[in-house]
Design an enzyme around this catalytic site. Structure first.
Site, PDB file in Angstrom:
ATOM      1  CB  THR A   1      -6.220  13.031  10.164  1.00  0.00           C
ATOM      2  OG1 THR A   1      -5.263  14.064  10.434  1.00  0.00           O
ATOM      3  CG2 THR A   1      -6.916  13.308   8.833  1.00  0.00           C
TER       4      THR A   1
ATOM      5  N   GLY B   1      -5.300   5.766   4.058  1.00  0.00           N
ATOM      6  CA  GLY B   1      -4.011   6.384   3.778  1.00  0.00           C
ATOM      7  C   GLY B   1      -2.983   5.394   3.271  1.00  0.00           C
ATOM      8  CG  ASP B   2       0.300   5.100   4.626  1.00  0.00           C
ATOM      9  OD1 ASP B   2       0.839   6.197   4.395  1.00  0.00           O
ATOM     10  OD2 ASP B   2       0.105   4.663   5.784  1.00  0.00           O
TER      11      ASP B   2
ATOM     12  CD  GLN C   1      -3.398  13.046   6.306  1.00  0.00           C
ATOM     13  OE1 GLN C   1      -3.972  14.049   5.943  1.00  0.00           O
ATOM     14  NE2 GLN C   1      -2.098  13.038   6.507  1.00  0.00           N
TER      15      GLN C   1
ATOM     16  CB  THR D   1       6.072   7.080   4.721  1.00  0.00           C
ATOM     17  OG1 THR D   1       5.544   6.029   3.911  1.00  0.00           O
ATOM     18  CG2 THR D   1       7.109   7.833   3.931  1.00  0.00           C
TER      19      THR D   1
ATOM     20  CE  LYS E   1      -2.444   9.903   0.359  1.00  0.00           C
ATOM     21  NZ  LYS E   1      -2.535   8.619   1.075  1.00  0.00           N
ATOM     22  N   GLY E   2       1.709   9.282  -3.415  1.00  0.00           N
ATOM     23  CA  GLY E   2       2.947   9.920  -3.852  1.00  0.00           C
ATOM     24  C   GLY E   2       3.402   9.387  -5.199  1.00  0.00           C
ATOM     25  CE  LYS E   3       3.489   3.523  -9.410  1.00  0.00           C
ATOM     26  NZ  LYS E   3       4.035   2.314  -9.945  1.00  0.00           N
TER      27      LYS E   3
ATOM     28  N   GLY F   1       3.071  10.951   4.670  1.00  0.00           N
ATOM     29  CA  GLY F   1       4.373  10.465   4.211  1.00  0.00           C
ATOM     30  C   GLY F   1       4.166   9.885   2.834  1.00  0.00           C
ATOM     31  CG  HIS F   2       2.400  11.669   0.129  1.00  0.00           C
ATOM     32  ND1 HIS F   2       1.655  12.686  -0.400  1.00  0.00           N
ATOM     33  CD2 HIS F   2       1.640  11.156   1.139  1.00  0.00           C
ATOM     34  CE1 HIS F   2       0.511  12.788   0.253  1.00  0.00           C
ATOM     35  NE2 HIS F   2       0.484  11.882   1.202  1.00  0.00           N
ATOM     36  CB  THR F   3       7.182   6.482  -0.805  1.00  0.00           C
ATOM     37  OG1 THR F   3       6.831   6.328   0.564  1.00  0.00           O
ATOM     38  CG2 THR F   3       8.578   5.971  -1.061  1.00  0.00           C
TER      39      THR F   3
ATOM     40  CE  LYS G   1       2.728  -1.055  -1.341  1.00  0.00           C
ATOM     41  NZ  LYS G   1       3.008  -0.868   0.062  1.00  0.00           N
TER      42      LYS G   1
ATOM     43  N   GLY H   1       7.285   5.107  10.996  1.00  0.00           N
ATOM     44  CA  GLY H   1       7.956   3.814  10.993  1.00  0.00           C
ATOM     45  C   GLY H   1       7.147   2.703  11.648  1.00  0.00           C
TER      46      GLY H   1
HETATM   47  P1  GDP Z   1       1.036   7.526   0.187  1.00  0.00           P
HETATM   48  O1  GDP Z   1       1.079   8.056   1.574  1.00  0.00           O
HETATM   49  O2  GDP Z   1      -0.362   7.282  -0.281  1.00  0.00           O
HETATM   50  O3  GDP Z   1       1.820   8.359  -0.794  1.00  0.00           O
HETATM   51  O4  GDP Z   1       1.730   6.100   0.242  1.00  0.00           O
HETATM   52  P2  GDP Z   1       3.123   5.745   0.991  1.00  0.00           P
HETATM   53  O5  GDP Z   1       4.222   6.301   0.179  1.00  0.00           O
HETATM   54  O6  GDP Z   1       3.041   6.104   2.425  1.00  0.00           O
HETATM   55  O7  GDP Z   1       3.065   4.154   0.941  1.00  0.00           O
HETATM   56  C1  GDP Z   1       2.986   3.456  -0.262  1.00  0.00           C
HETATM   57  C2  GDP Z   1       4.217   2.552  -0.385  1.00  0.00           C
HETATM   58  O8  GDP Z   1       3.996   1.595  -1.401  1.00  0.00           O
HETATM   59  C3  GDP Z   1       5.480   3.289  -0.802  1.00  0.00           C
HETATM   60  O9  GDP Z   1       6.576   2.664  -0.196  1.00  0.00           O
HETATM   61  C4  GDP Z   1       5.521   3.111  -2.308  1.00  0.00           C
HETATM   62  O10 GDP Z   1       6.839   3.164  -2.836  1.00  0.00           O
HETATM   63  C5  GDP Z   1       4.959   1.742  -2.436  1.00  0.00           C
HETATM   64  N1  GDP Z   1       4.197   1.479  -3.679  1.00  0.00           N
HETATM   65  C6  GDP Z   1       3.375   2.295  -4.362  1.00  0.00           C
HETATM   66  N2  GDP Z   1       2.799   1.640  -5.388  1.00  0.00           N
HETATM   67  C7  GDP Z   1       3.260   0.366  -5.328  1.00  0.00           C
HETATM   68  C8  GDP Z   1       3.008  -0.817  -6.094  1.00  0.00           C
HETATM   69  O11 GDP Z   1       2.212  -0.846  -7.023  1.00  0.00           O
HETATM   70  N3  GDP Z   1       3.670  -1.950  -5.715  1.00  0.00           N
HETATM   71  C9  GDP Z   1       4.535  -1.983  -4.664  1.00  0.00           C
HETATM   72  N4  GDP Z   1       5.132  -3.120  -4.374  1.00  0.00           N
HETATM   73  N5  GDP Z   1       4.793  -0.878  -3.925  1.00  0.00           N
HETATM   74  C10 GDP Z   1       4.162   0.261  -4.247  1.00  0.00           C
HETATM   75  P1  IMO Z   2      -0.576   9.588   4.103  1.00  0.00           P
HETATM   76  O1  IMO Z   2      -0.800  10.938   3.457  1.00  0.00           O
HETATM   77  C1  IMO Z   2      -1.781   6.755   7.207  1.00  0.00           C
HETATM   78  C2  IMO Z   2      -3.385   8.461  10.910  1.00  0.00           C
HETATM   79  C3  IMO Z   2      -2.586   8.291  12.171  1.00  0.00           C
HETATM   80  C4  IMO Z   2      -3.704   8.212  13.198  1.00  0.00           C
HETATM   81  C5  IMO Z   2      -4.714   9.229  12.653  1.00  0.00           C
HETATM   82  C6  IMO Z   2      -4.628  10.605  13.301  1.00  0.00           C
HETATM   83  O2  IMO Z   2       0.839   9.166   4.110  1.00  0.00           O
HETATM   84  O3  IMO Z   2      -1.528   8.585   3.573  1.00  0.00           O
HETATM   85  P2  IMO Z   2      -2.885  12.603  13.067  1.00  0.00           P
HETATM   86  O4  IMO Z   2      -1.422  12.674  13.358  1.00  0.00           O
HETATM   87  O5  IMO Z   2      -3.239  12.929  11.651  1.00  0.00           O
HETATM   88  O6  IMO Z   2      -3.720  13.383  14.039  1.00  0.00           O
HETATM   89  O7  IMO Z   2      -3.283  11.032  13.311  1.00  0.00           O
HETATM   90  O8  IMO Z   2      -4.448   9.338  11.263  1.00  0.00           O
HETATM   91  N1  IMO Z   2      -2.666   9.086   9.774  1.00  0.00           N
HETATM   92  C7  IMO Z   2      -2.245   8.414   8.698  1.00  0.00           C
HETATM   93  N2  IMO Z   2      -2.274   7.101   8.409  1.00  0.00           N
HETATM   94  N3  IMO Z   2      -1.281   7.633   6.308  1.00  0.00           N
HETATM   95  C8  IMO Z   2      -1.266   8.963   6.568  1.00  0.00           C
HETATM   96  O9  IMO Z   2      -0.909   9.888   5.662  1.00  0.00           O
HETATM   97  C9  IMO Z   2      -1.723   9.401   7.840  1.00  0.00           C
HETATM   98  N4  IMO Z   2      -1.822  10.606   8.430  1.00  0.00           N
HETATM   99  C10 IMO Z   2      -2.412  10.403   9.607  1.00  0.00           C
HETATM  100  O10 IMO Z   2      -1.824   7.103  12.138  1.00  0.00           O
HETATM  101  O11 IMO Z   2      -4.315   6.956  13.155  1.00  0.00           O
HETATM  102 MG    MG Z   3       1.914   7.587   3.430  1.00  0.00          MG
END
Ligand code: GDP
Ligand code: IMO
Ligand code: MG
Length: 432
Positions: free
Chosen positions: A238, A12-13, A223, A301, A16-18, A40-42, A333, A304
């Site tokens: 999850t 995860g993270d 995720q 996201t 995907k949002g970007k 949490g998608h930024t 990144k 925290g």
């Molecule tokens: P998601 O859950 O997959 O949508 O990802 P998140 O938004 O939770 O976390 C990704 C973080 O990395 C966010 O704060 C984005 O703004 C940031 N991000 C995405 N792509 C890049 C990149 O290429 N470089 C940097 N420095 N930050 C990035």
């Molecule tokens: P995005 O879409 C990162 C993790 C939780 C925990 C496990 C189970 O932003 O990538 P849950 O509340 O789903 O039952 O928790 O999954 N988790 C994530 N980790 N990014 C996410 O979403 C997540 N959604 C759940 O931290 O380990």
């Molecule tokens: Mg996220």
């Protein structure tokens, strides 16, 4: 090309949002197919940073219809709050469609998520405590309430009453927590219903009609692969299916509708919550883990929490390619690695003298897997301004080439910063 799935290839993270926001411009629909407000998608849009939990990341474009598919679980209070925030930002949500078959997160789901984590103590999963697992449990045990139940107060009440017979016993007798009253829940949820009703639709029919009419549909995963209930690092996962197959069941489309599967990975890897993590780095001051946390801003996201950081794991990516049929890799990144002299990539694991080039099936092996690293030189240059592959320093191009060789699919998109334009489209043609 009309149906594209984007899945997280790690935990995860991945960004995907970007990437959804970047590519969505060419699409007619952006659909979430699983998960809930654990995501949490930024998205950085017009200089503003938006944190989306439930609403698809394509919501910024007025020509797109954002859709929440049947595979999602919806906390109505969170959904309405997110809609209000977007509206206050001048972004219209009137086009949002919500599947009549998506399940509702109920107040007792949140209670039970927290209570079961507390009971597990040191064995906790580290969930987001948003009620996700308990909501999917009720779906599987056929005790859930669905979005369509919001349209009939009588049915809603009967279902809540039936659920509370069991839930209140568990809350009060097992966990020593207060129970819930059906009347109070019904009153609260009927309040939400008025605002949600205009968005409820047969979204499977809508999306199939769109695909038949050659419209473009982007399926936005939440995720990541290793958090998948079936294919992830169970039980530290999850409760939904973030892999590409989840897009079919989570929206109600056939697999032949999917033309391309984008797997997204950071140029390193992170994880939030508990569970095994072979390439994890300590966050000792001045160490690589601390640099990745600081430069990458690795804080969740949604909750925290500080994300655990590690070296890129090519074994995990090969596995993600396998379980989702990934056709293209998106590496994000890359800029975060620019401070490092040397960069390691895990290419295999070792356990009890045996080498594993593929993800081991047995959890004990994965828990104790020792990464086998190859080391590459860093580039030590700011790359955030690069827009074409050839603009990247040679060491960065070689790093991407190395990842590509190990993934056995092309790296088609590279992100070098959080903003939409900080992206290199290598093998991606915009819609004519
Ligand atoms: P998601 O859950 O997959 O949508 O990802 P998140 O938004 O939770 O976390 C990704 C973080 O990395 C966010 O704060 C984005 O703004 C940031 N991000 C995405 N792509 C890049 C990149 O290429 N470089 C940097 N420095 N930050 C990035
Ligand atoms: P995005 O879409 C990162 C993790 C939780 C925990 C496990 C189970 O932003 O990538 P849950 O509340 O789903 O039952 O928790 O999954 N988790 C994530 N980790 N990014 C996410 O979403 C997540 N959604 C759940 O931290 O380990
Ligand atoms: Mg996220």
């Amino acid at each position: 090309m009309a149906g594209i799935v984007l899945v997280g290839a790690q935990w995860g993270d991945e960004g995907k949002g970007k990437i959804t926001d970047l590519l969505a411009d060419d699409f007619d629909y952006v659909v979430r197919f699983q998960g809930g407000n654990n995501a949490g998608h930024t998205v950085i849009h017009g200089g503003r940073t938006l944190k989306l939990h439930l609403i698809p990341s394509g919501v910024m474009y007025p020509h797109i219809t954002p859709v929440i598919g049947n595979g999602c679980v919806i906390d109505p209070a969170v959904l309405l709050e997110e809609m209000d925030t977007l509206e206050a930002d001048g972004l219209s949500t009137h086009r949002l469609l919500i599947s009549c078959n998506a399940h509702l997160i109920m107040p007792y789901h949140r209670d039970l998520d927290g209570a079961s984590e507390r009971r597990l103590g040191s064995l906790e999963i580290g969930t987001t405590r948003r009620g996700i697992g308990p909501a999917y449990m009720d779906k599987a045990s056929r005790m859930g309430l669905r979005v369509q139940d919001l349209t009939d107060e009588h049915i809603f009440m009967k279902k809540v009453e039936a659920a509370l017979v069991e839930k209140n016993d568990i809350l009060t007798k097992v966990y020593g927590l207060p129970g819930h009253s059906a009347e109070a829940i019904a009153e609260e949820y009927m309040g939400y219903a008025e605002r949600i009703k205009p968005h409820i639709a047969d979204t499977s029919a809508v999306i199939n009609r769109a695909l038949e009419a050659d419209q473009w549909v982007f399926f936005e995963g939440a995720q990541g692969t290793l958090l998948d209930l079936d294919h992830g690092t169970y039980p530290f996962v999850t409760s939904s299916s973030p892999t590409a197959g989840g897009a079919c069941t989570g929206v109600g489309v056939g697999p032949r509708r999917i033309d391309r599967v984008l797997g997204i990975a950071k140029a390193y890897i992170t994880r939030v919550g508990s569970g095994p993590f072979p390439t994890e780095l300590d966050d000792i001051p001045g160490g690589v883990g601390e640099i990745l946390t600081r430069v990458g801003g690795e804080y969740g996201t949604t909750t925290g929490r500080q994300r655990r950081c590690g070296w890129y794991d090519a074994v995990i990516i090969r596995y993600a390619v396998q379980v989702s049929g990934i056709t293209d890799l998106v590496v994000t990144k890359l800029d975060v690695l620019s401070e490092l002299d040397r960069i390691k990539v895990c290419v295999a694991y070792e356990y009890e003298g045996k080498r594993y080039d593929r993800l081991p099936c047995h959890q004990t092996v994965f828990h104790h897997a020792r990464p086998v690293y190859e080391e590459l030189p860093g580039w030590k240059t700011d790359i955030t301004g690069c827009r074409r592959f050839r603009d990247l320093p040679k060491a960065a191009r070689d790093y991407i080439g190395f990842l590509e060789d190990h993934a056995e699919v092309p790296v088609s998109i590279i992100a070098v910063g959080p903003a939409r334009e900080q992206t290199i489209l290598r093998r991606w043609e915009r819609r004519p």
